[in-house]
Design a protein around this motif. Structure first.
Motif, PDB file in Angstrom:
ATOM      1  N   MET A   1       0.856  -0.973  -0.214  1.00 23.37           N
ATOM      2  CA  MET A   1      -0.063  -0.021   0.014  1.00 23.37           C
ATOM      3  C   MET A   1       0.957   1.260  -0.126  1.00 23.37           C
ATOM      4  O   MET A   1       2.074   1.312   0.484  1.00 23.37           O
ATOM      5  CB  MET A   1      -0.952  -0.130   1.262  1.00 23.37           C
ATOM      6  N   ASP A   2       0.171   2.534  -0.300  1.00 21.53           N
ATOM      7  CA  ASP A   2       0.908   3.609  -0.325  1.00 21.53           C
ATOM      8  C   ASP A   2       1.104   4.000   1.040  1.00 21.53           C
ATOM      9  O   ASP A   2       0.295   3.382   2.137  1.00 21.53           O
ATOM     10  CB  ASP A   2      -0.205   4.806  -0.794  1.00 21.53           C
ATOM     11  N   ASP A   5      -1.860   5.382   3.077  1.00 25.11           N
ATOM     12  CA  ASP A   5      -2.901   4.299   3.318  1.00 25.11           C
ATOM     13  C   ASP A   5      -3.015   4.269   4.936  1.00 25.11           C
ATOM     14  O   ASP A   5      -1.940   3.985   5.496  1.00 25.11           O
ATOM     15  CB  ASP A   5      -2.559   3.140   2.570  1.00 25.11           C
ATOM     16  N   GLY A 111      -1.521  -7.283   0.023  1.00 23.60           N
ATOM     17  CA  GLY A 111      -0.474  -7.300  -1.000  1.00 23.60           C
ATOM     18  C   GLY A 111      -1.216  -7.440  -2.495  1.00 23.60           C
ATOM     19  O   GLY A 111      -0.997  -6.631  -3.525  1.00 23.60           O
ATOM     20  N   GLN A 114      -2.383  -3.821  -3.118  1.00 27.52           N
ATOM     21  CA  GLN A 114      -1.178  -2.912  -3.220  1.00 27.52           C
ATOM     22  C   GLN A 114      -0.678  -3.257  -4.620  1.00 27.52           C
ATOM     23  O   GLN A 114      -0.358  -2.291  -5.354  1.00 27.52           O
ATOM     24  CB  GLN A 114      -0.057  -3.285  -2.299  1.00 27.52           C
ATOM     25  N   GLU A 115      -0.804  -4.589  -5.316  1.00 30.46           N
ATOM     26  CA  GLU A 115      -0.267  -4.807  -6.613  1.00 30.46           C
ATOM     27  C   GLU A 115      -1.175  -4.198  -7.886  1.00 30.46           C
ATOM     28  O   GLU A 115      -0.466  -3.915  -8.895  1.00 30.46           O
ATOM     29  CB  GLU A 115       0.165  -6.215  -6.644  1.00 30.46           C
ATOM     30  N   LYS A 117      -4.251  -1.298  -8.512  1.00 27.43           N
ATOM     31  CA  LYS A 117      -5.312  -0.283  -7.790  1.00 27.43           C
ATOM     32  C   LYS A 117      -6.622  -0.764  -8.506  1.00 27.43           C
ATOM     33  O   LYS A 117      -7.649  -0.085  -7.829  1.00 27.43           O
ATOM     34  CB  LYS A 117      -4.864   0.952  -8.377  1.00 27.43           C
TER      35      LYS A 117
END
Length: 600
Positions: A1-2, A5, A111, A114-115, A117
């Motif tokens: 995640m950014d 986040d 994950g 995250q990978e 969007k």
């Protein structure tokens, strides 16, 4: 995640004093290790065993644990809503407080968000490969299956999105439920989110449902009935119940058509079996058209033109024929072996057939949402090469042929995806650049092939100076581009190639067996090539296209007819067939390969 986040995980509890302490410890340890900004919100429905006191003690030592205690209101679904309403995170989640959901899979679920969007919901699923349940009784398994069946019937198409719509362990982006009024009944909150939320892709992570070790189970007949009422309520709110009723009406019309055509054909002195077959087929076509223009017209509008219309008709035909076989077998077994009366056995056969036709059609012919057919898992091609004998042979042999005529570096692979070609082609030395528009694919490729260069860009706008590359690979990418995009891409390739530089381009050959292969892959496989491939070439068309853009074509070949499909038995036998195909049918291969040189 950014880094911006924040993750808010809600745990609804009632009398979980024996489990909540261990769960909190495991969650804090797991989430801290992945360096995540998180909070854990326990929503307790006035437990009488001291659950709230245990949580309060934990919250003093660990500020990221919060307690919400509800006195008057009860219910798992509403508890989750209460937790999310008080959450600070932009990523929300829910997990049971009884340790039946393993918290160790949370990093994998996070994950997935995250990978990519475009993934808005990640579901921990018992019904995908690698998932399951522990020691459930046959009755409990049947009730769980019945719940999934009910949701797929009254909320058509849900199983095309999620194989475990009854899961109570999932994550979502907060935007999915922003400004949505969620009114869950019972404990199946995921159904509410799927029915009312705004989302693009849903991803499932397998998990093994654990047996409760401490405390008593709260699942019972009342909870199951409440969930069924919830499904009906959502079906009415979404208007899907009217789709079900409309489908029944279409089925009745189809039965009338079958009978009328049968009598007409009998009048023409056509044999009984042939008359019935003609009537059945015309009824299927009649039902498909009515469903297409009436019952599923909203979905049909999103699913494309005449090509996809034809594919839907073929799918519907096979589904209905299977339904007819299922109906007959149900009737025969109940009447012959179960001693059920003729009328009841016939009605049972019709009912089972109807359930089959409706549920499968809504998931395969008119899916709930238009699927993002351009999305492929970042690790997909690496995995199939390693694990699938047919696709492994297909890709490895293809890359071997493409890289056989070596040229000098630097090399550029346009449309590289995760860099599979350079990863497989160890005989290419020198500077190798992978270029693709998908950041997720490139990011994944970098983890496997750190020595290569990965650049995110489009083929129609290459970020390189003139005359930069000696060799450019354009492997099965041009078919994904519209005609004007393909023209721009070739102009850019010509610009960045050195004088006498080599362009190696491959694409499906549409004057071969490929269209048949493409159809079956799209119907039964994970990738919809029929939607993705919008620019079709054969040897002559591709040659002309390259010449128009100032390339000199040096070599043209095709390969693969049936040889890869025997790799599941023996790769040596596939090699034998491959050589035979090259001798007997050299222009009929499914893949077209052209080597061209830049004109000065």
């Amino acid at each position: 995640m950014d880094t911006n986040d924040r993750f808010s995980l809600v745990i609804p509890t009632y009398n979980e004093a024996e489990n909540i302490g261990e769960l909190c410890c495991r969650l804090v340890d797991i989430l801290s290790k992945i360096h995540l900004n998180f909070e854990i919100i326990i929503v307790d429905d006035n437990s009488i065993d001291g659950t709230d006191k245990i949580v309060q003690e934990f919250s003093v030592q660990e500020r990221r644990i919060k307690l919400i205690r509800r006195i008057k209101e009860k219910g798992l679904g509403t508890a989750v809503i209460a937790g999310w309403s008080n959450a600070d995170g932009n990523i929300l989640g829910v997990i049971d407080g009884d340790l039946q959901h393993p918290p160790e899979i949370l990093p994998a679920m996070i994950g997935k968000l995250q990978e990519n969007k475009r993934i808005d919901i990640v579901v921990a699923s018992r019904n995908v490969k690698g998932g399951g349940v522990s020691q459930w009784s046959l009755i409990r398994r049947f009730i769980s299956w019945l719940g999934a069946l009910s949701s797929s019937f009254f909320l058509p198409g849900l199983l095309s999105l999620v194989k475990d719509p009854m899961s109570g362990f999932f994550l979502l982006r907060k935007e999915v439920i922003k400004d949505k009024t969620l009114t869950p009944l019972g404990y199946k909150i995921l159904l509410e989110v799927l029915a009312k939320g705004d989302y693009r892709l849903v991803k499932e992570i397998p998990y093994y449902f654990q047996e409760r070790k401490k405390g008593g189970s709260k699942a019972g007949l009342k909870q199951y009935l409440t969930s069924f009422v919830h499904i009906i309520k959502l079906s009415i709110q979404k208007g899907e119940i009217f789709r079900v009723l409309g489908y029944i009406g279409v089925g009745i019309i189809g039965s009338i058509v079958t009978f009328a055509v049968y009598l007409f054909c009998i009048g023409l002195k056509i044999a009984n079996l042939a008359s019935y077959a003609i009537g059945l087929e015309l009824a299927i076509i009649n039902n498909f058209i009515l469903n297409e223009v009436w019952i599923f017209k909203d979905k049909a509008r999103l699913l494309g033109g005449i090509k996809t219309f034809s594919i839907r008709l073929i799918k519907f035909n096979f589904i209905c024929l299977d339904g007819a076989v299922i109906s007959f077998l149900t009737f025969f077994i109940l009447f012959k072996f179960a001693n059920i009366g003729l009328i009841y056995a016939a009605l049972s056969g019709i009912s089972v057939s109807f359930l089959w036709n409706f549920i499968v059609s809504t998931n395969l012919v008119w899916p709930y949402e238009y699927k993002d057919s351009t999305y492929v898992e970042p690790g997909y091609y690496h995995n199939v090469i390693a694990e699938n004998r047919i696709q492994g042979y297909w890709h490895k042999k293809k890359f071997e042929i493409i890289s056989a005529n070596l040229s000098s570096a630097p090399f550029l692979d346009i449309g590289s995806g995760p860099g599979v070609f350079f990863y497989q082609s160890a005989n290419l030395s020198g500077l190798k650049i992978n270029l693709d528009f998908s950041f997720e694919q490139l990011k994944y490729g970098k983890t496997l092939n750190s020595f290569d260069t990965f650049i995110q860009a489009e083929a129609s706008l290459l970020p390189f100076a003139d005359n930069s590359f000696s060799t450019i690979y354009f492997i099965e990418t041009i078919e994904h581009l519209r005609q004007e995009e393909a023209r721009l891409a070739l102009r850019e390739i010509w610009r960045v190639l050195k004088e006498d530089g080599k362009l190696i381009i491959s694409t499906p050959n549409y004057r071969s067996i490929w269209p048949v292969i493409e159809f079956f892959i799209s119907v039964i496989g994970p990738i919809d090539y029929l939607t993705q491939h919008i620019n079709h070439f054969n040897v002559g068309k591709l040659t002309k296209f390259l010449v128009m853009h100032n390339f000199t074509v040096r070599e043209r070949k095709t390969f693969f007819i049936i040889s890869p499909f025997f790799a599941i038995i023996s790769s040596k036998f596939s090699d034998f067939l491959f050589k035979l195909e090259q001798k007997v049918l050299p222009q009929m291969g499914g893949i077209l390969l052209v080597e061209a040189i830049k004109k000065s």
